[in-house]
Design an enzyme around this catalytic site. Structure first.
Site, PDB file in Angstrom:
ATOM      1  N   HIS A 132      -9.417  -5.130  -7.123  1.00 38.79           N
ATOM      2  CA  HIS A 132      -8.181  -5.456  -6.392  1.00 38.79           C
ATOM      3  C   HIS A 132      -8.144  -6.953  -6.059  1.00 38.79           C
ATOM      4  CE1 HIS A 132      -8.501  -1.103  -4.728  1.00 38.79           C
ATOM      5  NE2 HIS A 132      -7.523  -1.109  -5.615  1.00 38.79           N
ATOM      6  N   LYS A 165      -2.275  12.212   1.507  1.00 36.23           N
ATOM      7  CA  LYS A 165      -3.657  11.840   1.189  1.00 36.23           C
ATOM      8  C   LYS A 165      -4.337  11.257   2.407  1.00 36.23           C
ATOM      9  CE  LYS A 165      -3.823   9.016  -2.347  1.00 36.23           C
ATOM     10  NZ  LYS A 165      -3.996   8.277  -3.595  1.00 36.23           N
ATOM     11  N   ARG A 214      -5.934  -0.814 -15.703  1.00 36.00           N
ATOM     12  CA  ARG A 214      -7.313  -0.766 -16.157  1.00 36.00           C
ATOM     13  C   ARG A 214      -7.442  -0.203 -17.561  1.00 36.00           C
ATOM     14  NH1 ARG A 214      -8.840   1.855 -10.563  1.00 36.00           N
ATOM     15  NH2 ARG A 214      -6.717   2.500 -10.975  1.00 36.00           N
ATOM     16  N   SER A 226     -11.479   2.564  -6.198  1.00 36.54           N
ATOM     17  CA  SER A 226     -11.935   2.889  -4.841  1.00 36.54           C
ATOM     18  C   SER A 226     -12.722   4.201  -4.853  1.00 36.54           C
ATOM     19  CB  SER A 226     -10.737   3.005  -3.905  1.00 36.54           C
ATOM     20  OG  SER A 226     -10.077   1.774  -3.811  1.00 36.54           O
TER      21      SER A 226
HETATM   22  P1  ADP Z   1      -7.688   2.752  -6.839  1.00 33.88           P
HETATM   23  O1  ADP Z   1      -7.302   3.278  -8.182  1.00 33.88           O
HETATM   24  O2  ADP Z   1      -8.874   1.864  -6.896  1.00 33.88           O
HETATM   25  O3  ADP Z   1      -7.766   3.794  -5.758  1.00 33.88           O
HETATM   26  P2  ADP Z   1      -5.206   1.743  -5.591  1.00 33.88           P
HETATM   27  O4  ADP Z   1      -4.467   3.003  -5.477  1.00 33.88           O
HETATM   28  O5  ADP Z   1      -5.544   1.050  -4.322  1.00 33.88           O
HETATM   29  O6  ADP Z   1      -6.561   1.762  -6.433  1.00 33.88           O
HETATM   30  O7  ADP Z   1      -4.425   0.763  -6.581  1.00 33.88           O
HETATM   31  C1  ADP Z   1      -3.722  -0.386  -6.293  1.00 33.88           C
HETATM   32  C2  ADP Z   1      -3.448  -1.141  -7.585  1.00 33.88           C
HETATM   33  O8  ADP Z   1      -4.633  -1.806  -8.004  1.00 33.88           O
HETATM   34  C3  ADP Z   1      -3.011  -0.314  -8.765  1.00 33.88           C
HETATM   35  O9  ADP Z   1      -2.036  -1.062  -9.477  1.00 33.88           O
HETATM   36  C4  ADP Z   1      -4.278  -0.183  -9.578  1.00 33.88           C
HETATM   37  O10 ADP Z   1      -4.004   0.025 -10.935  1.00 33.88           O
HETATM   38  C5  ADP Z   1      -4.905  -1.528  -9.353  1.00 33.88           C
HETATM   39  N1  ADP Z   1      -6.350  -1.546  -9.542  1.00 33.88           N
HETATM   40  C6  ADP Z   1      -7.258  -0.712  -8.987  1.00 33.88           C
HETATM   41  N2  ADP Z   1      -8.516  -1.030  -9.364  1.00 33.88           N
HETATM   42  C7  ADP Z   1      -8.393  -2.105 -10.203  1.00 33.88           C
HETATM   43  C8  ADP Z   1      -9.325  -2.882 -10.960  1.00 33.88           C
HETATM   44  N3  ADP Z   1     -10.623  -2.592 -10.940  1.00 33.88           N
HETATM   45  N4  ADP Z   1      -8.839  -3.902 -11.687  1.00 33.88           N
HETATM   46  C9  ADP Z   1      -7.519  -4.152 -11.718  1.00 33.88           C
HETATM   47  N5  ADP Z   1      -6.583  -3.451 -11.056  1.00 33.88           N
HETATM   48  C10 ADP Z   1      -7.011  -2.443 -10.307  1.00 33.88           C
END
Ligand code: ADP
Length: 172
Positions: free
Chosen positions: A20, A44, A93, A131
């Site tokens: 992130h 959630k 990803r 996460s």
């Molecule tokens: P997670 O999948 O880690 O629970 P979130 O729901 O917080 O993540 O996702 C927020 C945004 O960050 C989404 O657009 C997700 O695709 C992106 N994201 C999550 N992990 C990564 C990563 N390792 N690299 C790039 N983007 C990411």
């Protein structure tokens, strides 16, 4: 046309990872202002409360002067409109992210035609980072150094410990 180019980076950030943070850093160079928004999903229940997540994101992004952190339980399209933002940024990803994100982008544009979604591809070394992976590994006491910002490692470990004790307590 607004005075500034404002982008929103929405997510659960439960907790924020180095993946992130990498997207935040790159996006902050493209836009005048970036709002990282912790989206509160009532269905959630996360490991961290929305307030804890916002606090962690704030701490690890403090050095970026054009990044601010907020949280919202509104629809993303409405939230973006209320902030005068025309762009939502998402990280991709793998192909498995694509289908869901593609659908969301269309829905958001239908709800708010002025809103576009931009995708940034994940940095290779963070392609497998989420996460959930962090939570899973933290539960086994793995080293989180390569996965999350340094400043929040202790907090994640403390939360895991607390959860373990709660579970243990339930059994008695
Ligand atoms: P997670 O999948 O880690 O629970 P979130 O729901 O917080 O993540 O996702 C927020 C945004 O960050 C989404 O657009 C997700 O695709 C992106 N994201 C999550 N992990 C990564 C990563 N390792 N690299 C790039 N983007 C990411």
């Amino acid at each position: 046309m607004s005075e500034h180019n404002i982008a929103i980076y929405p997510g659960s950030f439960d907790p924020i990872t180095l993946g992130h943070l990498n997207i935040i850093k790159r996006t902050s160079r493209i836009f005048d202002r970036l709002i990282v928004c912790v989206m509160v999903n009532s269905e959630k229940r996360g490991l961290f409360t929305p307030e804890e997540r916002v606090d962690m994101v704030r701490r690890v992004t403090a050095r970026f002067s054009n990044v601010e952190v907020d949280f919202s339980d509104k629809l993303l399209s409405e939230y973006a409109e209320s902030k005068g933002a025309h762009v939502v940024v998402k990280g991709l990803r793998a192909m498995s992210d694509f289908e869901k994100e593609f659908q969301m982008a269309h829905i958001n544009r239908r709800l708010n035609p002025a809103l576009d979604t931009m995708f940034l591809t994940a940095t290779e070394k963070y392609t497998f980072l989420s996460s959930s992976v962090v939570k899973e590994l933290a539960a086994y006491g793995a080293n989180l150094k390569e996965l999350v910002p340094r400043e929040i490692i202790d907090e994640i470990e403390a939360k895991m410990q607390q959860r373990k004790e709660e579970k243990h307590g339930d059994r008695h």
